[in-house]
Design a protein around this motif. Structure first.
Motif, PDB file in Angstrom:
ATOM      1  N   HIS A   1      14.652  30.404  -1.597  1.00 53.70           N
ATOM      2  CA  HIS A   1      15.359  30.738  -0.357  1.00 53.70           C
ATOM      3  C   HIS A   1      14.715  30.028   0.826  1.00 53.70           C
ATOM      4  CE1 HIS A   1      17.905  33.754  -2.192  1.00 53.70           C
ATOM      5  NE2 HIS A   1      16.840  34.267  -2.780  1.00 53.70           N
ATOM      6  N   THR A   2      15.546  29.442   1.683  1.00 59.49           N
ATOM      7  CA  THR A   2      15.094  28.813   2.912  1.00 59.49           C
ATOM      8  C   THR A   2      16.052  29.189   4.041  1.00 59.49           C
ATOM      9  OG1 THR A   2      16.401  26.822   2.444  1.00 59.49           O
ATOM     10  CG2 THR A   2      14.096  26.819   1.732  1.00 59.49           C
ATOM     11  N   THR A   3      15.638  28.911   5.251  1.00 63.90           N
ATOM     12  CA  THR A   3      16.528  28.994   6.400  1.00 63.90           C
ATOM     13  C   THR A   3      16.723  27.580   6.937  1.00 63.90           C
ATOM     14  OG1 THR A   3      14.667  29.373   7.890  1.00 63.90           O
ATOM     15  CG2 THR A   3      15.771  31.315   6.986  1.00 63.90           C
ATOM     16  N   ARG A   4      17.718  27.375   7.790  1.00 64.15           N
ATOM     17  CA  ARG A   4      18.001  26.047   8.315  1.00 64.15           C
ATOM     18  C   ARG A   4      18.029  26.064   9.835  1.00 64.15           C
ATOM     19  NH1 ARG A   4      19.382  22.300   4.684  1.00 64.15           N
ATOM     20  NH2 ARG A   4      19.732  23.012   2.568  1.00 64.15           N
ATOM     21  N   ASP A   5      17.541  24.960  10.420  1.00 62.29           N
ATOM     22  CA  ASP A   5      17.591  24.858  11.872  1.00 62.29           C
ATOM     23  C   ASP A   5      18.931  24.278  12.308  1.00 62.29           C
ATOM     24  OD1 ASP A   5      17.503  22.127  11.376  1.00 62.29           O
ATOM     25  OD2 ASP A   5      15.389  21.936  11.907  1.00 62.29           O
ATOM     26  N   GLN A   6      19.089  23.999  13.589  1.00 59.64           N
ATOM     27  CA  GLN A   6      20.363  23.523  14.100  1.00 59.64           C
ATOM     28  C   GLN A   6      20.741  22.156  13.571  1.00 59.64           C
ATOM     29  OE1 GLN A   6      19.998  23.733  18.374  1.00 59.64           O
ATOM     30  NE2 GLN A   6      20.345  25.965  18.422  1.00 59.64           N
ATOM     31  N   GLN A   7      19.745  21.370  13.172  1.00 55.51           N
ATOM     32  CA  GLN A   7      20.019  20.053  12.590  1.00 55.51           C
ATOM     33  C   GLN A   7      20.277  20.116  11.083  1.00 55.51           C
ATOM     34  OE1 GLN A   7      17.296  20.506  14.784  1.00 55.51           O
ATOM     35  NE2 GLN A   7      18.730  19.866  16.400  1.00 55.51           N
ATOM     36  N   GLY A   8      20.164  21.299  10.495  1.00 60.44           N
ATOM     37  CA  GLY A   8      20.419  21.452   9.074  1.00 60.44           C
ATOM     38  C   GLY A   8      19.211  21.282   8.190  1.00 60.44           C
ATOM     39  N   TYR A   9      18.021  21.061   8.762  1.00 58.26           N
ATOM     40  CA  TYR A   9      16.821  20.895   7.962  1.00 58.26           C
ATOM     41  C   TYR A   9      16.359  22.255   7.426  1.00 58.26           C
ATOM     42  CZ  TYR A   9      16.335  16.155   9.743  1.00 58.26           C
ATOM     43  OH  TYR A   9      16.542  14.842  10.044  1.00 58.26           O
ATOM     44  N   PRO A  10      15.942  22.306   6.152  1.00 55.83           N
ATOM     45  CA  PRO A  10      15.474  23.580   5.588  1.00 55.83           C
ATOM     46  C   PRO A  10      14.060  23.907   6.036  1.00 55.83           C
ATOM     47  CG  PRO A  10      15.304  21.856   3.944  1.00 55.83           C
ATOM     48  CD  PRO A  10      15.943  21.232   5.145  1.00 55.83           C
ATOM     49  N   HIS A  11      13.804  25.184   6.254  1.00 56.44           N
ATOM     50  CA  HIS A  11      12.472  25.659   6.585  1.00 56.44           C
ATOM     51  C   HIS A  11      12.115  26.789   5.630  1.00 56.44           C
ATOM     52  CE1 HIS A  11      12.062  23.276  10.197  1.00 56.44           C
ATOM     53  NE2 HIS A  11      13.265  23.658  10.572  1.00 56.44           N
ATOM     54  N   LEU A  12      10.866  26.788   5.161  1.00 54.92           N
ATOM     55  CA  LEU A  12      10.442  27.803   4.208  1.00 54.92           C
ATOM     56  C   LEU A  12      10.350  29.159   4.878  1.00 54.92           C
ATOM     57  CD1 LEU A  12       7.687  25.839   2.295  1.00 54.92           C
ATOM     58  CD2 LEU A  12      10.140  25.933   1.876  1.00 54.92           C
ATOM     59  N   ARG A  13      10.721  30.179   4.129  1.00 55.14           N
ATOM     60  CA  ARG A  13      10.696  31.541   4.639  1.00 55.14           C
ATOM     61  C   ARG A  13       9.371  32.198   4.282  1.00 55.14           C
ATOM     62  NH1 ARG A  13      16.374  34.444   3.294  1.00 55.14           N
ATOM     63  NH2 ARG A  13      14.841  36.105   2.978  1.00 55.14           N
ATOM     64  N   SER A  14       8.825  32.948   5.225  1.00 55.35           N
ATOM     65  CA  SER A  14       7.524  33.569   5.004  1.00 55.35           C
ATOM     66  C   SER A  14       7.581  34.726   4.019  1.00 55.35           C
ATOM     67  CB  SER A  14       6.953  34.062   6.337  1.00 55.35           C
ATOM     68  OG  SER A  14       7.820  35.015   6.930  1.00 55.35           O
ATOM     69  N   ASP A  15       8.792  35.211   3.709  1.00 54.63           N
ATOM     70  CA  ASP A  15       8.909  36.354   2.800  1.00 54.63           C
ATOM     71  C   ASP A  15       9.334  35.940   1.398  1.00 54.63           C
ATOM     72  OD1 ASP A  15      11.452  35.544   3.452  1.00 54.63           O
ATOM     73  OD2 ASP A  15      12.254  37.577   3.760  1.00 54.63           O
ATOM     74  N   THR A  16       9.378  34.644   1.118  1.00 55.12           N
ATOM     75  CA  THR A  16       9.806  34.170  -0.194  1.00 55.12           C
ATOM     76  C   THR A  16       8.702  33.337  -0.836  1.00 55.12           C
ATOM     77  OG1 THR A  16      12.104  34.085   0.548  1.00 55.12           O
ATOM     78  CG2 THR A  16      11.563  32.911  -1.482  1.00 55.12           C
ATOM     79  N   PRO A  17       8.038  33.836  -1.887  1.00 58.20           N
ATOM     80  CA  PRO A  17       6.963  33.061  -2.527  1.00 58.20           C
ATOM     81  C   PRO A  17       7.480  31.746  -3.096  1.00 58.20           C
ATOM     82  CG  PRO A  17       6.923  35.360  -3.224  1.00 58.20           C
ATOM     83  CD  PRO A  17       8.208  35.163  -2.497  1.00 58.20           C
ATOM     84  N   GLU A  18       6.627  30.748  -3.075  1.00 52.75           N
ATOM     85  CA  GLU A  18       6.936  29.483  -3.729  1.00 52.75           C
ATOM     86  C   GLU A  18       6.493  29.563  -5.186  1.00 52.75           C
ATOM     87  OE1 GLU A  18       4.898  26.657  -1.315  1.00 52.75           O
ATOM     88  OE2 GLU A  18       5.823  27.438   0.510  1.00 52.75           O
TER      89      GLU A  18
END
Length: 440
Positions: free
Chosen positions: A106-123
């Motif tokens: 699971h990731t979130t995305r910024d306004q440009q569409g780039y994925p950012h890692l979520r702090s509540d989802t282990p890698e």
């Protein structure tokens, strides 16, 4: 002086021979640490730490290739395939064709569409066999560690810190793949690269532009000596037996004793060339490095050339080799050398590239590019080549209908196998490291 240089100089002034070691043998799961956002690379995939991303961009014209492909599914590597656990791994069969993968679901995305890692989802740290069967080795705290190395000698994985680093020290995480236990080694100073080192991979080599420092896994400083002075990584490799460290420099390569750091010899670049870096041992046993002309033509875009620095396991001054074709992406596999020529960037069709197998005499034999190479955007990198196959990474995950994926292509048999596909639309492939035999 830029901000990076400022940080380096400040860190180097603060260095000492002290080292902190945390040898807690605890399962490498939910490792407690601060949350740091990964910096996405140009392909919207946080695959490499920032220093290496900058290096890759600078060398892209010579050393990287974007390929378009849509891989046919294979094995249990699809998103629907079962993920086994660490105890199910057939360790006696782990070898060429196996791959370590770090991902998140699971990731979130910024306004440009780039994925950012979520702090509540282990890698996740996944071990994948040549057919795509996946095994969960461990989970790692989000946004903190980046998988960068794999020792085939010890079955250990190496993670480097990602994002903003401590201004006075650098830590790495070592994970035992068989047991899942971990340890961290913290060395004084700001280093931008780390790798296993020594005859049995029982040491960690920390690297920045000016300094190299070697620490044992037990935390003892073994050697400290001058670095390459180069901005590009990897600027160092170990000799095949691990007793020496080969360092890129402004004038060829320097060979140093791995235990003391003492200069053993220098390896001259070709006439007209100077600085050398991007050192890679090929599966055949040849050392290849990229060197740049002393006085490049102002209009030249292809500044770097690849040269051989060994004959078998014996290190030598640089020489040209007919298997290294200028202006192409050169991949050394056990079955032979492959040269890929791209006609456009990015490639969206197999018609945009040609591939040839190159013999020891320079003779070129066309290699068919599979029909599966039509479709989505993929990236192939000579540093990601395994023993027998080329790693192809689909570095995009969005509403266009496809997800991050990893495939292997054997250019001599034509077989393409999907090893990994993001399990969810918001999942991403963070990085992948193939099994490589560096023991000679």
């Amino acid at each position: 002086m830029n901000a990076l240089e400022d940080r380096l100089r400040a860190a180097l002034k603060a260095k000492s021979d002290a080292v902190t070691l945390d040898e807690t043998e605890a399962p490498a799961q939910a490792i407690s640490t601060e949350v740091i956002r990964l910096v996405p690379d140009v392909a919207a995939r946080p695959q490499r730490r920032i220093a290496t991303v900058l290096a890759a961009v600078a060398a892209a014209a010579v050393l990287a290739l974007a390929v378009g492909t849509l891989v046919a599914g294979g094995g249990d590597g699809s998103s629907a395939g079962r993920v086994g656990n660490r105890t199910e791994v057939p360790w006696n069969r782990v070898g060429p064709g196996w791959t370590l993968v770090q991902d998140t679901t699971h990731t979130t995305r910024d306004q440009q569409g780039y994925p950012h890692l979520r702090s509540d989802t282990p890698e996740r740290l996944l071990l994948i066999d040549p057919s795509g069967v996946k095994y969960l080795i461990s989970t790692v705290d989000p946004q903190r560690w980046l998988l960068t190395g794999w020792s085939e000698r010890t079955d250990r994985a190496l993670f480097e810190p990602q994002g903003e680093t401590n201004q006075s020290s650098t830590s790495v995480l070592v994970v035992d793949l068989r047991t899942g236990t971990n340890r961290t080694v913290t060395a004084p100073g700001v280093f931008f690269s780390a790798r296993f080192s020594g005859p049995d991979d029982q040491s960690i080599l920390f690297e920045d532009q000016q300094t190299l420092a070697v620490y044992s896994l037990a935390g003892r400083l073994q050697a400290r000596f001058s670095g390459s002075g180069r901005d590009l990584f990897p600027a160092t490799v170990s000799s095949r037996d691990g007793t020496q460290i080969i360092v890129g420099s402004k004038a060829g390569l320097a060979v140093r004793d791995a235990r003391t750091g003492q200069l053993v010899r220098t390896l001259a670049p070709p006439i007209g060339f100077g600085a050398c870096d991007n050192l890679v041992w090929q599966p055949h046993g040849e050392l290849v490095a990229a060197c740049r002309p002393v006085k490049p033509a102002a209009s030249s875009l292809d500044l770097a050339r690849l040269f051989m620095f060994s004959r078998g396991d014996t290190l030598t001054p640089a020489r040209t080799d007919p298997r290294l074709v200028p202006g192409t992406t050169n991949l050394g596999l056990r079955q032979g050398y492959l040269a890929i020529q791209q006609r456009s960037y990015p490639l969206v069709s197999r018609a945009d590239a040609t591939a040839v197998r190159v013999g020891a005499d320079g003779r070129q034999e066309p290699v068919p590019i599979p029909a599966a190479f039509d479709g989505a955007n993929w990236i192939a990198d000579r540093g990601d080549a395994g023993m027998d196959t080329v790693a192809l990474v689909r570095a995009k995950s969005d509403a266009e209908g496809y997800r991050d994926a990893l495939a292997s292509w054997n250019p001599f048999t034509g077989k393409v196998t999907e090893l990994y596909r993001a399990a969810t639309p918001t999942g991403i492939l963070i990085t992948n490291v193939p099994w490589r035999d560096f023991s000679g």
